[in-house]
Design a protein around this motif. Structure first.
Motif, PDB file in Angstrom:
ATOM      1  N   PHE A  18      -4.254 -12.708 -10.093  1.00  0.00           N
ATOM      2  CA  PHE A  18      -3.699 -11.624 -10.412  1.00  0.00           C
ATOM      3  C   PHE A  18      -3.732 -10.800  -8.871  1.00  0.00           C
ATOM      4  O   PHE A  18      -2.711 -10.278  -8.414  1.00  0.00           O
ATOM      5  CB  PHE A  18      -3.734 -10.682 -11.382  1.00  0.00           C
ATOM      6  N   PHE A  19      -4.925 -10.605  -8.290  1.00  0.00           N
ATOM      7  CA  PHE A  19      -5.062 -10.016  -7.059  1.00  0.00           C
ATOM      8  C   PHE A  19      -4.262 -10.607  -5.890  1.00  0.00           C
ATOM      9  O   PHE A  19      -3.533  -9.764  -5.213  1.00  0.00           O
ATOM     10  CB  PHE A  19      -6.723  -9.754  -6.836  1.00  0.00           C
ATOM     11  N   ILE A  20      -4.334 -12.016  -5.847  1.00  0.00           N
ATOM     12  CA  ILE A  20      -3.624 -12.568  -4.991  1.00  0.00           C
ATOM     13  C   ILE A  20      -1.925 -12.369  -5.065  1.00  0.00           C
ATOM     14  O   ILE A  20      -1.452 -12.055  -3.895  1.00  0.00           O
ATOM     15  CB  ILE A  20      -3.830 -13.920  -4.855  1.00  0.00           C
ATOM     16  N   LEU A  23      -1.151  -8.902  -4.155  1.00  0.00           N
ATOM     17  CA  LEU A  23      -1.253  -8.850  -2.736  1.00  0.00           C
ATOM     18  C   LEU A  23       0.194  -9.350  -1.935  1.00  0.00           C
ATOM     19  O   LEU A  23       0.525  -8.690  -1.121  1.00  0.00           O
ATOM     20  CB  LEU A  23      -2.314  -9.489  -2.102  1.00  0.00           C
ATOM     21  N   ALA A  24       0.463 -10.530  -2.477  1.00  0.00           N
ATOM     22  CA  ALA A  24       1.818 -10.845  -2.138  1.00  0.00           C
ATOM     23  C   ALA A  24       3.021 -10.299  -2.289  1.00  0.00           C
ATOM     24  O   ALA A  24       3.920 -10.032  -1.569  1.00  0.00           O
ATOM     25  CB  ALA A  24       2.211 -12.444  -2.818  1.00  0.00           C
ATOM     26  N   LEU A  25       3.043  -9.418  -3.537  1.00  0.00           N
ATOM     27  CA  LEU A  25       4.137  -8.471  -3.905  1.00  0.00           C
ATOM     28  C   LEU A  25       4.177  -7.285  -3.001  1.00  0.00           C
ATOM     29  O   LEU A  25       5.129  -6.930  -2.477  1.00  0.00           O
ATOM     30  CB  LEU A  25       3.934  -8.147  -5.387  1.00  0.00           C
ATOM     31  N   LEU A  26       2.860  -6.644  -2.604  1.00  0.00           N
ATOM     32  CA  LEU A  26       2.989  -5.632  -1.626  1.00  0.00           C
ATOM     33  C   LEU A  26       3.354  -5.777  -0.374  1.00  0.00           C
ATOM     34  O   LEU A  26       4.073  -5.193   0.067  1.00  0.00           O
ATOM     35  CB  LEU A  26       1.453  -5.082  -1.862  1.00  0.00           C
ATOM     36  N   LEU A  48       8.109  -5.438 -11.045  1.00  0.00           N
ATOM     37  CA  LEU A  48       8.171  -6.719 -10.403  1.00  0.00           C
ATOM     38  C   LEU A  48       6.694  -7.335 -10.556  1.00  0.00           C
ATOM     39  O   LEU A  48       6.540  -8.497 -10.864  1.00  0.00           O
ATOM     40  CB  LEU A  48       8.241  -6.475  -8.743  1.00  0.00           C
ATOM     41  N   VAL A  49       5.609  -6.567 -10.483  1.00  0.00           N
ATOM     42  CA  VAL A  49       4.046  -6.919 -11.034  1.00  0.00           C
ATOM     43  C   VAL A  49       4.435  -7.382 -12.557  1.00  0.00           C
ATOM     44  O   VAL A  49       3.629  -8.665 -12.898  1.00  0.00           O
ATOM     45  CB  VAL A  49       3.408  -5.657 -11.101  1.00  0.00           C
ATOM     46  N   ALA A  50       5.032  -7.015 -13.408  1.00  0.00           N
ATOM     47  CA  ALA A  50       5.059  -7.447 -14.871  1.00  0.00           C
ATOM     48  C   ALA A  50       5.766  -8.731 -14.882  1.00  0.00           C
ATOM     49  O   ALA A  50       5.349  -9.737 -15.737  1.00  0.00           O
ATOM     50  CB  ALA A  50       5.993  -6.548 -15.702  1.00  0.00           C
ATOM     51  N   ILE A  51       6.824  -8.881 -14.009  1.00  0.00           N
ATOM     52  CA  ILE A  51       7.634 -10.008 -14.026  1.00  0.00           C
ATOM     53  C   ILE A  51       6.698 -11.485 -13.369  1.00  0.00           C
ATOM     54  O   ILE A  51       6.838 -12.474 -13.860  1.00  0.00           O
ATOM     55  CB  ILE A  51       9.040 -10.090 -13.220  1.00  0.00           C
ATOM     56  N   VAL A  52       6.151 -11.246 -12.231  1.00  0.00           N
ATOM     57  CA  VAL A  52       5.445 -12.224 -11.451  1.00  0.00           C
ATOM     58  C   VAL A  52       4.025 -12.537 -12.435  1.00  0.00           C
ATOM     59  O   VAL A  52       3.556 -13.699 -12.776  1.00  0.00           O
ATOM     60  CB  VAL A  52       4.647 -11.520 -10.319  1.00  0.00           C
ATOM     61  N   LEU A  84       1.823 -16.189  -1.734  1.00  0.00           N
ATOM     62  CA  LEU A  84       1.264 -15.168  -0.444  1.00  0.00           C
ATOM     63  C   LEU A  84       1.752 -16.153   0.579  1.00  0.00           C
ATOM     64  O   LEU A  84       1.692 -15.650   1.800  1.00  0.00           O
ATOM     65  CB  LEU A  84      -0.323 -15.194  -0.705  1.00  0.00           C
ATOM     66  N   LEU A  85       1.828 -17.620   0.422  1.00  0.00           N
ATOM     67  CA  LEU A  85       2.084 -18.271   1.868  1.00  0.00           C
ATOM     68  C   LEU A  85       3.583 -17.953   2.307  1.00  0.00           C
ATOM     69  O   LEU A  85       3.673 -17.988   3.424  1.00  0.00           O
ATOM     70  CB  LEU A  85       2.153 -19.848   1.013  1.00  0.00           C
ATOM     71  N   ILE A  86       4.540 -17.855   1.232  1.00  0.00           N
ATOM     72  CA  ILE A  86       5.956 -17.490   1.689  1.00  0.00           C
ATOM     73  C   ILE A  86       6.194 -16.239   0.767  1.00  0.00           C
ATOM     74  O   ILE A  86       6.919 -16.195  -0.407  1.00  0.00           O
ATOM     75  CB  ILE A  86       6.952 -18.726   1.216  1.00  0.00           C
TER      76      ILE A  86
END
Length: 307
Positions: A18-20, A23-26, A48-52, A84-86
């Motif tokens: 969830f941290f990764i 981080l990708a979302l932010l 968006l956090v809830a969706i991801v 996080l990669l894309i």
């Protein structure tokens, strides 16, 4: 060391994943933000956090419920690392929502291995794909996965072949009705941009080239072993594993033909690819190679962030 850490289901694994993803979302949202960090921004970010997070948990449920892996949580880790990669995959809300509905459809299709409530499963799968298409039109390609699943599960019941079309028709009728009531327009909720594009110039950057090369090289390599190992699975589960490879192929075709190539289209590839690569990691016998293989996937996104 890395592989043994994720070998067993632990709460710390979920926290890391969830941290990764967060981080990708932010990084994704801050990269396109045009306004101040106000209350509305954080409300949207929370959504968006809830969706991801919901997508990650749903993927984990699909894998564990249908025994698609050895329950080592690699698929969750890989999915978050791909985000996080894309990072553009986290920038477009409509794509994130659409992918969530595709996962809901995939859940129902894989459950076809048990004959219980087949009609409901087929209708639900088609309905979710129809909803997904309202948010991102080309996700309608996954409707082909329903047909392929019917073939895989050797379903000769004619009514079962009709039901998916009723599911799509239901979404169409409901969307037209809502459009008329609220917008006095028949097709307000239906994306009418049916064009395709083979212009890949958007990917002409070092970060995209490295990320795409990593995804497809690791994915293609893992797929060869994945396909070879399907015949070693129990007969009742073979169709489910084959469904995943077809989902990956459809997602790959989607990436190729979508008219607006902004990076978000890769999101549909992440879930099936995470399952495929997870299965390969689980069959690697050489400890050192397994560590290197997973280590590259873990550290590559963080290295790309510094480019």
């Amino acid at each position: 060391m890395i592989t043994s850490f994720f070998k067993k289901s632990k709460s710390i694994n979920f926290i890391i994943v969830f941290f990764i993803a967060l981080l990708a979302l932010l990084i994704g949202k801050l990269g396109v933000i045009n306004s101040t960090l106000d209350f509305n921004f954080f409300v949207k970010l929370a959504g968006l956090v809830a969706i991801v997070f919901g997508s990650i948990l749903l993927l984990n449920f699909i894998v564990n419920k249908n025994s698609l892996s050895q329950k080592d949580n690699y698929e969750m880790l890989l999915f978050s690392l791909f985000l996080l990669l894309i990072t553009p995959t986290t920038q477009h809300t409509n794509v994130l929502i659409s992918n969530l509905f595709i996962l809901l459809a995939l859940r129902r299709l894989i459950s076809l291995r048990t004959p219980k409530n087949t009609k409901e499963k087929l209708f639900d799968a088609a309905f979710w794909i129809g909803i997904a298409a309202l948010f991102y039109f080309w996700s309608v390609l996954f409707f082909a996965l329903i047909i392929l699943s019917l073939i895989l599960f050797s379903d000769g019941n004619l009514r079962h072949w009709i039901i998916p079309f009723l599911g799509i028709l239901t979404v169409f009728v409901l969307s037209v009705a809502v459009s008329i009531i609220f917008y006095d327009n028949y097709f307000q909720f239906i994306d009418q941009s049916f064009s395709v594009s083979f212009d890949f110039s958007t990917y002409n950057s070092l970060s995209y080239i490295i990320a795409i090369t990593l995804l497809f090289s690791f994915g293609a390599w893992s797929s060869m072993f994945y396909l070879n190992n399907i015949k070693k699975k129990k007969k009742a589960f073979r169709a489910s594993f084959t469904t995943i490879i077809f989902a990956a192929i459809i997602a790959f075709l989607l990436v190729i033909i979508v008219p607006s190539k902004n990076g978000s289209e890769f999101l549909f590839l992440f879930a099936p690819l995470a399952i495929i690569i997870t299965n390969y990691i689980e069959v690697i016998h050489e400890k050192w190679f397994k560590e290197i293989f997973l280590g590259v996937l873990i550290f590559a996104p963080f290295i790309l962030l510094m480019l």
